[in-house]
Motif scaffolding. Structure first.
Motif, PDB file in Angstrom:
ATOM      1  N   LEU B 182       0.837  -1.214   0.000  1.00  0.00           N
ATOM      2  CA  LEU B 182       0.000   0.000   0.000  1.00  0.00           C
ATOM      3  C   LEU B 182       0.862   1.250   0.000  1.00  0.00           C
ATOM      4  O   LEU B 182       0.572   2.218  -0.708  1.00  0.00           O
ATOM      5  CB  LEU B 182      -0.880  -0.012   1.268  1.00  0.00           C
ATOM      6  N   VAL B 183       1.944   1.182   0.763  1.00  0.00           N
ATOM      7  CA  VAL B 183       2.786   2.401   0.854  1.00  0.00           C
ATOM      8  C   VAL B 183       3.327   2.741  -0.525  1.00  0.00           C
ATOM      9  O   VAL B 183       3.348   3.897  -0.931  1.00  0.00           O
ATOM     10  CB  VAL B 183       3.939   2.121   1.862  1.00  0.00           C
ATOM     11  N   THR B 186       0.519   4.530  -2.409  1.00  0.00           N
ATOM     12  CA  THR B 186       0.124   5.892  -2.009  1.00  0.00           C
ATOM     13  C   THR B 186       1.341   6.784  -1.777  1.00  0.00           C
ATOM     14  O   THR B 186       1.231   7.987  -1.792  1.00  0.00           O
ATOM     15  CB  THR B 186      -0.614   5.828  -0.673  1.00  0.00           C
ATOM     16  N   MET B 194      -3.884   8.483   3.297  1.00  0.00           N
ATOM     17  CA  MET B 194      -4.335   7.283   2.559  1.00  0.00           C
ATOM     18  C   MET B 194      -5.854   7.310   2.439  1.00  0.00           C
ATOM     19  O   MET B 194      -6.434   7.075   1.368  1.00  0.00           O
ATOM     20  CB  MET B 194      -3.907   6.043   3.340  1.00  0.00           C
ATOM     21  N   GLN B 198      -8.174   7.437  -0.975  1.00  0.00           N
ATOM     22  CA  GLN B 198      -9.246   6.487  -1.322  1.00  0.00           C
ATOM     23  C   GLN B 198     -10.579   7.213  -1.427  1.00  0.00           C
ATOM     24  O   GLN B 198     -11.437   6.861  -2.219  1.00  0.00           O
ATOM     25  CB  GLN B 198      -9.319   5.412  -0.220  1.00  0.00           C
ATOM     26  N   LEU B 271      -7.122   0.838   5.623  1.00  0.00           N
ATOM     27  CA  LEU B 271      -6.147   0.546   4.554  1.00  0.00           C
ATOM     28  C   LEU B 271      -6.851   0.118   3.281  1.00  0.00           C
ATOM     29  O   LEU B 271      -6.436   0.476   2.189  1.00  0.00           O
ATOM     30  CB  LEU B 271      -5.206  -0.574   5.018  1.00  0.00           C
TER      31      LEU B 271
END
Lengths: 186, 349, 203, 366
Positions: B182-183, B186, B194, B198, B271
């Motif tokens: 994820l890092v 984003t 984050m 989204q 997340l």
């Protein structure tokens, strides 16, 4: 990893949420009408006009928990005993409810039967031994059951839980003649 | 709107005690901390009650009835009972660590709660590393469990703690790998940014399905819930590392268990499911839906999933979880990072 | 209908030829001399296919001062049963020690078949525990059901170690006035009590 | 190194998942078991000695206390032995009613086995669902015999009381309900994690199973097609057609699946027995009630109980009390081989293996 084998159990689990729960909430809902009429695990009943004092029940009992007690005529206080005979006294301490006594009893309908009162636990051992006069059917109506509607105040403590034992017929109830000899096996 | 309320309260307090200005940010953090722990305490209380009732209905029984109208006060009754219980410390136990370890676990839990945002602009700390800190703190718990296992000086707790330590080594790595994915997408470590990304774009669950799978499995292992609750396996180790506890400390371990369920569901929602993002006003609804409502709705779904899982799965063996993590989750995590890199190049370039 | 298990009579005849006068047949039961039990069982299992040990029981024939060990062997393909019996005379000279301060008068020993039928391991230990029959060559000949320091073997006809635990005192209960009650829970071992008293007096 | 040291762990006799009072002394290194010994005898009531002190009639309630989960089976075994000794043929209807009650008791026993198996592995829901269905069966049995667990129903040559009116319709409706539910439960229990916990755990090869003396559904899980109702038929089992489920893998999953299918077969048997239930008397002979001597001699009878093949070796010396009654119970033999199977497995596997063997310790210790 079969995904179907993972998701399916969860669906079955969720499906069972919408069915009615099975448990019978015992103190709130009364259980006595749900017991089958052939229920034979309750306390004994001795029928005084039918019993002929033939001691068959005392002889057949495997755990020897029936003893014949002689009661002289109309000594039974409010239960009329019309013939001076030996009547069975039952000790629920060692009784295993095998129902042999009811089966062997020659009278029809049976002089020794089983009631639906299965709450026989007690704090005092001596009160588990029942004198024939306590086993009379009329006595059972006086047993202080907790009716379903009374359960609320039992919980709040306004009323004592079921008072299991029947008040003794007369405190001065002494057996007349001492037991001669212990009944040995025939 | 909770934020404005908090600001008004803090201004009043500042005036009352005429404190200097620079103390204001500390007050905000403390105020928010108190608010967060109250919220978590209430939700943990409600969650425990719903869990008892839902599991009971799944198992076709009624669940708690008596305290309160439909057993609402069951957890309060439990808490009062546990407090009134005598607090036994086994004689062979090393009393200092035995007494303080559960309190340490509770502080770790509340510390992670402080760091998590609970709404659009409802957060105490908006640091650039605010995702890293909760995950790191969660991996501190097995250390405390090991300490408890050793300190209570009984074979069963020793075995339970060993299992917990072994398990923690195996599920930490896939947890972090999915977060790394994820890092990369984003570019920040900050939960709030984050969630905003989204909110604008599409949720990450569509971009990172494998990452979600890996994260969910290792998350259940962190919370030590049913498929992986070997340290507490009551059918083998009596009660695992909690065997020797009674009274208030046992209540603390329960609070930690439910708190973990809540914290992990909040992290997953942030997340992968876009935190507080959700249509703010439905066509036929008169009032505007606050962002917190969406967040708690999604967290509720995850807590329900926990409960149904607890009712319908047996528990795995400790070594099965190990080879599940090492053989399947870590390769999947690495694959997930590959996908994230490709998506980053394709989508954002 | 009543279950009739077909007895393998032909196998009994074969046993007779093979082992000679060691085996007598009493009805359809093969009475085996106690020293040849292991050989007969090995022969039955390997050649004749009696692979299922259905039952191994011991009976105390106190009138003939003998004990009898009965083997029921079942062959799964032929669906037939064969019954072996071994009569063991009781001889008080052959003492065996169950517990450091208890010596029981023994019974004729016989070879153990736990090597041939591993299933017989616990059956033989139970026979030793409750009857005092010792099976030589058994890996772990110790008590199975009773505790290690139990005196005597309860299932023998002459052993009355277990006293009926609880007698209802009717007279006392009938009066229902006083609450004193004499109550001994669990079966008391009279010999054990005597042993302990002697130890106290000895001290 | 710490992991080299062999730790002694004592599992039981009071342990949540040993299915009763079994004490397992384990020598473990880390999580795997190196060696174990089983200690039994905590529930030993010396039932065989009590048999020698009581008339035949009094022994019938005693046999209920051995396998208290399927009490009617041992009762039926003892009375069949006496019937064979005195050469009494029970009436046709009473044999059919006995088979109905025996098969209902087998279903109830398997429900306990599967329910507590799920509970041992951590799946609480199976336990509640199985005991819920068992509750319905117990009330059905209570209407016939008067007792839920201990029945004291079988008499020499017949039964104590016949089926009450309208009982068969209630039983048939229960069976259809159970049949549908049982498919659901099968799908619910056999999920991916259940396979991980039971597949390949506690494997017993076909040869070992027979040598070590395994019995019942566990034996049929290792590939043996042995069911006493087939190879030594008794009562009316030869008139009823049902098939014997056999699996070859020999692991805990195979044993569970055999038990699961046996419930389906028992439902089939009860339906057939109810369909062609003849009319006629079921009154047992009253001769046995008191001190009527029984013909001297000895007899050996085997029955297919819920846990496996059980036998009674009854010796009578002509008086009214049995001279010697030796019970061979299946759980006794299954528990004997427990220490041999669990060597090399993990601690969590002991629970899966004990659950799959399903021992009842009233029957083991007698």
């Amino acid at each position: 990893m079969g995904v179907k084998k993972i998701v399916q159990p969860m669906l079955i689990a969720v499906k069972s949420v919408f069915q009615k729960p099975f448990t019978l909430r015992y103190p709130e809902e009364s259980i006595y009408d749900k017991l089958p009429e052939n229920f034979k695990q309750g306390r004994h009943i001795v029928d005084f006009n039918l019993c002929v004092g033939c001691q068959q029940c005392a002889r057949i009992c495997p755990s020897e928990c029936i003893e014949m007690i002689s009661i002289p005529e109309n000594k039974g206080g409010n239960t009329k005993v019309n013939k001076p005979l030996l009547y069975p006294a039952v000790s629920l301490e060692t009784c295993m409810w095998c129902n042999l006594c009811e089966e062997i009893c020659p009278t029809t309908p049976k002089a020794i039967r089983f009631s639906k009162l299965f709450e026989n636990s007690n704090t005092n051992k001596a009160q588990l031994v029942f004198h024939p006069l306590d086993l009379d059917e009329k006595k059972y109506s006086e047993v202080d059951f907790v009716k379903p509607e009374e359960v609320k105040d039992v919980i709040e403590g306004k009323r004592a839980p079921t008072q299991k034992t029947v008040p003794p017929a007369q405190p001065s109830q002494q057996p007349e003649q001492p037991k001669e000899e212990k009944k040995e096996d025939s | 709107m909770i934020n404005e309320l908090m600001n008004i309260v803090i201004d009043q307090v500042m005036l009352l005690l005429n404190l200097p200005i620079f103390l204001r940010d500390y007050l905000v953090v403390i105020g928010y901390g108190v608010f967060a722990s109250l919220v978590v305490g209430a939700v943990a209380y409600g969650g425990a009650y719903v869990e008892r009732k839902l599991i009971a209905r799944i198992q076709s029984r009624y669940g708690p009835q008596h305290p309160g109208p439909a057993g609402i006060l069951i957890n309060l009754a439990d808490f009062v009972k546990l407090i009134s219980k005598e607090d036994i410390v086994p004689d062979g136990a090393d009393s200092v660590s035995f007494r303080w370890a559960p309190i340490a676990m509770a502080t770790i839990l509340f510390f992670t709660i402080m760091l998590l945002p609970f709404g659009k602009d409802l957060f105490a700390v908006d640091q650039s590393f605010s995702l890293l800190l909760p995950v790191a703190l969660l991996s501190l718990l097995p250390v405390a469990i090991l300490l408890i296992g050793w300190a209570s000086n009984s074979k069963y707790t020793y075995l339970g703690a060993l299992r917990s330590a072994v398990m923690s080594m195996s599920y930490e790595i896939p947890l972090l790998l999915s977060v790394v994915g994820l890092v990369i997408l984003t570019g920040t470590l900050n939960i709030v940014t984050m969630a905003e990304i989204q909110d604008r774009g599409l949720w990450f669950v569509l971009l990172q399905p494998i990452g979600l799978l890996v994260f969910v499995i290792s998350m259940i292992a962190t919370a030590e819930r049913i498929p992986f609750d070997m340290p507490f396996a009551e059918s083998e180790l009596v009660a695992g590392w909690k065997t020797e506890y009674s009274g208030v400390r046992y209540a603390l371990t329960f609070l930690v268990e439910y708190g973990l369920v809540l914290v992990t569901s909040v992290i997953v929602v942030f997340l992968f499911f876009g935190g507080w993002s959700g249509p703010t006003s439905l066509p036929n609804l008169p009032f505007k839906i606050p962002s917190e409502a969406w967040l708690f709705f999604k967290v509720g779904i995850f807590v329900m999933a926990y409960i149904v899982m607890r009712a319908s799965f047996p528990r795995l063996r400790a070594d099965q979880l190990l080879n599940l993590c090492w053989k399947y989750l870590i390769p999947l995590g690495v694959l997930n990072i590959g996908i994230a890199v490709v998506e980053r190049m394709v989508l954002w370039v | 209908m009543i279950q009739n298990l077909s007895i393998a009579k032909d196998v009994v005849e074969e046993l007779k030829e093979k082992f000679g006068d060691v085996i007598q047949s009493e009805g359809d039961v093969a009475v085996v001399n106690e020293d040849f039990i292991a050989k007969v069982c090995k022969y039955l299992k390997n050649e004749k296919g009696f692979d299922h040990l259905s039952n191994l029981s011991a009976v105390d024939l106190i009138k003939q001062n003998m004990m009898c060990v009965v083997y029921h062997l079942w062959s799964t393909e032929k669906k037939q049963l064969i019954i072996l019996k071994a009569f063991l005379p009781r001889d008080p000279t052959d003492k065996h020690v169950c517990h450091e301060d208890d010596v029981c008068d023994g019974v004729q020993r016989l070879p153990s078949i736990s090597k041939i039928y591993p299933a017989a391991d616990w059956h033989e230990r139970e026979a030793f525990d409750l009857f005092g029959i010792i099976f030589e060559g058994h890996p772990n000949m110790k008590r199975l059901l009773l505790k290690e320091d139990w005196i005597g073997h309860p299932l023998r006809k002459d052993d009355e170690s277990g006293v009926p635990a609880y007698q209802i005192d009717w007279k006392l209960a009938m009066m229902r006035s006083n609450d004193k009650f004499v109550l001994n829970m669990g079966s008391i071992n009279q010999k054990l009590e005597k042993m302990k008293e002697e130890k106290e007096d000895g001290k | 190194m710490a992991s080299e040291k062999i730790v002694e762990l004592n599992m039981g006799p009071q342990h949540p998942s040993t299915h009763g009072v079994l004490r397992l002394m384990l020598k473990i290194k880390g999580d795997t078991i190196m060696d174990s010994t089983a200690h039994i005898g905590y529930l030993h009531r010396c039932i065989e000695k009590l048999h020698e002190k009581r008339h035949y009639m009094w022994c019938i309630p005693l046999t209920n206390r051995m396998d208290y989960v399927a009490a009617l089976h041992s009762e039926h075994l003892f009375v069949q032995a006496v019937e064979k000794l005195m050469n009494i043929e029970p009436s046709e209807r009473s044999q059919y009613v006995r088979v109905i009650l025996l098969e209902l008791q087998r279903i109830a026993s398997h429900l306990v086995a599967i329910g507590s198996y799920g509970l041992d592995l951590g799946q609480m829901t199976t336990w509640f669902w199985c005991f819920k269905e068992r509750e319905i069966i117990l009330t059905l049995m209570e209407e016939v015999t008067g007792g839920r667990l201990f029945h004291n129903e079988v008499r020499l040559g017949g039964l104590k009381n016949d089926l009450p009116k309208g009982w068969t319709e209630k039983c048939l409706s229960m069976l259809t309900y159970l049949d549908k539910k049982w498919k659901d439960y099968g799908k619910f229990i056999e999920n991916e994690l259940f396979f991980k916990r039971t597949k390949g755990i506690g494997v017993v090869s076909k040869k070992d199973a027979m040598d070590w003396g395994m019995h019942g559904p566990s034996l049929r899980g290792s590939g043996w097609n042995l069911d006493v109702r087939r190879y030594a038929p008794y009562s009316v089992y030869d008139k009823l057609d049902f098939d014997v489920p056999v699996k070859d893998e020999g692991d805990s999953l195979a044993r569970y699946r055999v038990r699961w299918e046996e419930v389906v077969q028992s439902i089939r048997i009860v339906r057939q027995a109810i369909k062609n239930l003849p009319q006629g008397p079921t009154e047992g002979l009253r001769s046995l009630y008191f001190t009527k001597p029984v013909t001297p001699g000895e007899v050996y009878v085997i029955n297919e109980q819920a846990k496996g093949e059980a036998g009674v070796y009854l010796v009578s010396d002509g008086t009214s009390k049995p001279y010697r009654a030796k019970y061979k119970t299946p759980s006794f033999c299954n528990t004997a081989l427990l220490p041999k199977i669990i060597v090399g497995h993990k601690i969590a596997d002991i629970v899966a293996i004990i659950g799959s063997l399903d021992p009842v310790f009233g029957e083991v210790d007698r």
